[in-house]
Motif scaffolding. Structure first.
Motif, PDB file in Angstrom:
ATOM      1  N   ALA A  62      -9.459  43.581   5.501  1.00  0.00           N
ATOM      2  CA  ALA A  62     -10.433  42.612   6.009  1.00  0.00           C
ATOM      3  C   ALA A  62     -11.761  43.296   6.337  1.00  0.00           C
ATOM      4  O   ALA A  62     -12.829  42.745   6.058  1.00  0.00           O
ATOM      5  CB  ALA A  62      -9.889  41.909   7.246  1.00  0.00           C
ATOM      6  N   SER A  77     -12.753  36.641   4.733  1.00  0.00           N
ATOM      7  CA  SER A  77     -12.307  37.630   5.714  1.00  0.00           C
ATOM      8  C   SER A  77     -12.914  37.339   7.087  1.00  0.00           C
ATOM      9  O   SER A  77     -12.277  37.554   8.118  1.00  0.00           O
ATOM     10  CB  SER A  77     -12.612  39.041   5.217  1.00  0.00           C
ATOM     11  N   TYR A  80     -10.753  34.640   8.488  1.00  0.00           N
ATOM     12  CA  TYR A  80      -9.484  35.200   8.979  1.00  0.00           C
ATOM     13  C   TYR A  80      -9.665  35.823  10.347  1.00  0.00           C
ATOM     14  O   TYR A  80      -8.936  35.528  11.298  1.00  0.00           O
ATOM     15  CB  TYR A  80      -8.953  36.225   7.966  1.00  0.00           C
ATOM     16  N   VAL A  81     -10.687  36.689  10.476  1.00  0.00           N
ATOM     17  CA  VAL A  81     -10.884  37.411  11.737  1.00  0.00           C
ATOM     18  C   VAL A  81     -11.169  36.431  12.872  1.00  0.00           C
ATOM     19  O   VAL A  81     -10.579  36.515  13.951  1.00  0.00           O
ATOM     20  CB  VAL A  81     -12.022  38.445  11.601  1.00  0.00           C
ATOM     21  N   ARG A  85      -8.610  35.777  15.986  1.00  0.00           N
ATOM     22  CA  ARG A  85      -9.037  36.276  17.293  1.00  0.00           C
ATOM     23  C   ARG A  85      -9.307  35.121  18.241  1.00  0.00           C
ATOM     24  O   ARG A  85      -9.263  35.282  19.453  1.00  0.00           O
ATOM     25  CB  ARG A  85     -10.297  37.137  17.169  1.00  0.00           C
ATOM     26  N   ALA A 123      -6.505  41.186  12.862  1.00  0.00           N
ATOM     27  CA  ALA A 123      -7.837  40.608  13.019  1.00  0.00           C
ATOM     28  C   ALA A 123      -8.672  41.424  13.997  1.00  0.00           C
ATOM     29  O   ALA A 123      -9.864  41.655  13.771  1.00  0.00           O
ATOM     30  CB  ALA A 123      -7.735  39.164  13.493  1.00  0.00           C
TER      31      ALA A 123
END
Lengths: 247, 225
Positions: A62, A77, A80-81, A85, A123
């Motif tokens: 990521a 990405s 996703y993070v 989070r 993440a």
């Protein structure tokens, strides 16, 4: 953050462990509780290891994607993070456990535990790795480019090895977070240390002893992680200085 | 089981119920954060005190609490508490556990703020014959707290994301309500997803707020000098 005082973990662990064990064993026999808890400990360790491996791989992917990939993959990405989070680890765990089967994807509780925690910690790890990569001076990229290295080679052989030492302490903290988060898998019926503790609490009603021992086991695991990361830190530091001298 | 279908009617039906439950989540968050902020300051001051054994013990306790799972700590308070004469309702045990756990994280934040105050400030206060308590209250804290507010804000978000753990001791907050709804209808998709979205929304909003706060502090500090 956690690595500021060197002698502390030894002291803490020894102090807490000896006190609790002395107090507890003065009153009761702890031996009947141990086999079940140790079985749970094994599951906790396995999940921690599996999720840690997944988190490192995901975090690296990521981070590199967020920095260097073409736009759509970069957005993916970032998504996703931010999602992992931004939401609660327990909610992620439950979502994967209860909702994925409705999409026709039934995973074992083990797999769900490892995947959910790996995704969650990954993440956070992505940001750690991204920060470490960005802390390598730009000139290193330019020098690698001047030597006609491809970006991938430069990243792999020049940038990441230099970014590595900066990543170790924050990853140490993340692994502790991961260890603590594994307690959550007991809530999706996995028989880890926390699950065994709840079970023993209900069957023996020795609440105090059971939960004290459980806390002590987690403390021991956290101590092993801290000690391991310190060792790694020292080793990396030494290999760097040795390389420096030979040049 | 109705596979991939997302049931909007069901969604609208459970939305107010979840909204109601989210009030408990927010309340638990705010109370535990208040507790964490106060306890953290106390821990940090004790940690930095010159009485060596006291500071070592506090450091050890902080380290222990930070490296064991919050879930077990919640169980410990809720189940072992009564044995020690500490009878707490589920919600109070939860708030106390969350507050103490995050108090330990906040303590490290305060410590960084306190340690960034130059020694000269202490010496100057001493030279003016100020008592230690007044020195801390009127000289040190006003300089140490503002710079660490953003870091404390991060822990507010982290604490908020841990509140679903209270569902493990049957506090009916957002997560517990979603589980109840799911078990009544065997439709977990909608409630679980809504809970996830709620957390995502709140986290994103508060991270924007924290960034604003950070910028505000930065400009204020620059203006002051």
């Amino acid at each position: 953050m956690a690595g500021s005082d060197k002698p502390l973990p030894w002291l803490t662990f020894g102090f807490a462990g000896v006190t609790v064990l002395l107090v507890l064993s003065a009153f009761t026999d702890l031996r009947p509780l141990l086999p079940e808890l140790l079985r749970g400990l094994k599951v906790t360790v396995l999940i921690t290891l599996g999720a840690a491996l997944l988190a490192v791989l995901l975090g690296l992917t990521a981070a590199v994607a967020k920095l260097y990939a073409p736009r759509p993959i970069r957005w993916l990405s970032v998504l996703y993070v931010e999602v992992f989070r931004g939401t609660s680890a327990l909610v992620q765990l439950f979502w994967l456990f209860f909702v994925l089967p409705l999409f026709g994807l039934t995973l074992s509780a083990y797999t769900v535990g490892i995947v959910a925690l790996g995704l969650n910690i990954g993440a956070y790890g992505a940001e750690v790795i991204r920060g470490a990569i960005l802390s390598v001076p730009r000139g290193q990229w330019e020098a690698a480019g001047a030597l006609n290295m491809s970006r991938m080679t430069a990243l792999r052989r020049i940038i990441l090895p230099q970014a590595f030492p900066a990543m170790i302490p924050p990853w140490g903290n993340l692994f502790i977070e991961l260890l603590k988060a594994t307690a959550l898998v007991s809530l999706i019926t996995l028989d880890d240390l926390s699950f065994k503790a709840q079970q023993l609490n209900q069957s023996t009603l020795r609440t105090m002893e059971v939960f004290s021992l459980t806390l002590l086991f987690y403390l021991g695991l956290a101590f092993i992680i801290t000690a391991g990361m310190r060792w790694l830190e020292r080793r990396v530091g030494r290999s760097h200085s040795r390389r420096g001298r030979s040049l | 089981m109705n596979g991939l279908r997302w049931d909007w009617e069901y969604t609208w039906e459970i939305l107010p119920v979840l909204g109601q439950a989210s009030i408990i989540t927010v309340k638990a968050t705010l109370w535990s954060f208040l507790l964490a902020a106060l306890l953290g300051l106390l821990f940090a001051l004790l940690r930095l005190s010159h009485i060596r054994p006291l500071s070592l013990i506090v450091a050890g306790v902080i380290e222990c609490i930070r490296s064991t799972p919050l879930l077990i700590q919640i169980f410990f308070l809720y189940y072992v508490g009564p044995e020690l004469g500490l009878n707490l309702s589920a919600i109070h045990a939860g708030i106390l556990a969350l507050g103490v756990h995050y108090g330990c994280y906040c303590a490290e934040v305060y410590r960084a703020g306190l340690e960034s105050i130059p020694r000269g400030q202490w010496e100057a206060a001493h030279a003016l014959n100020l008592s230690p308590l007044i020195t801390i209250r009127d000289v040190i804290l006003p300089q140490a707290i503002p710079p660490v507010v953003p870091a404390l804000g991060n822990y507010l978000v982290a604490l908020f994301k841990e509140t679903p753990l209270l569902s493990a001791i049957a506090v009916v907050e957002l997560m517990q309500m979603a589980k109840i709804l799911g078990s009544e209808t065997f439709q977990y998709t909608e409630p679980m997803t809504l809970v996830g979205l709620f957390f995502l929304f709140f986290s994103l909003v508060s991270s924007v707020l924290i960034r604003c706060l950070e910028r505000w502090f930065k400009t204020r500090h620059r203006g002051g000098h």
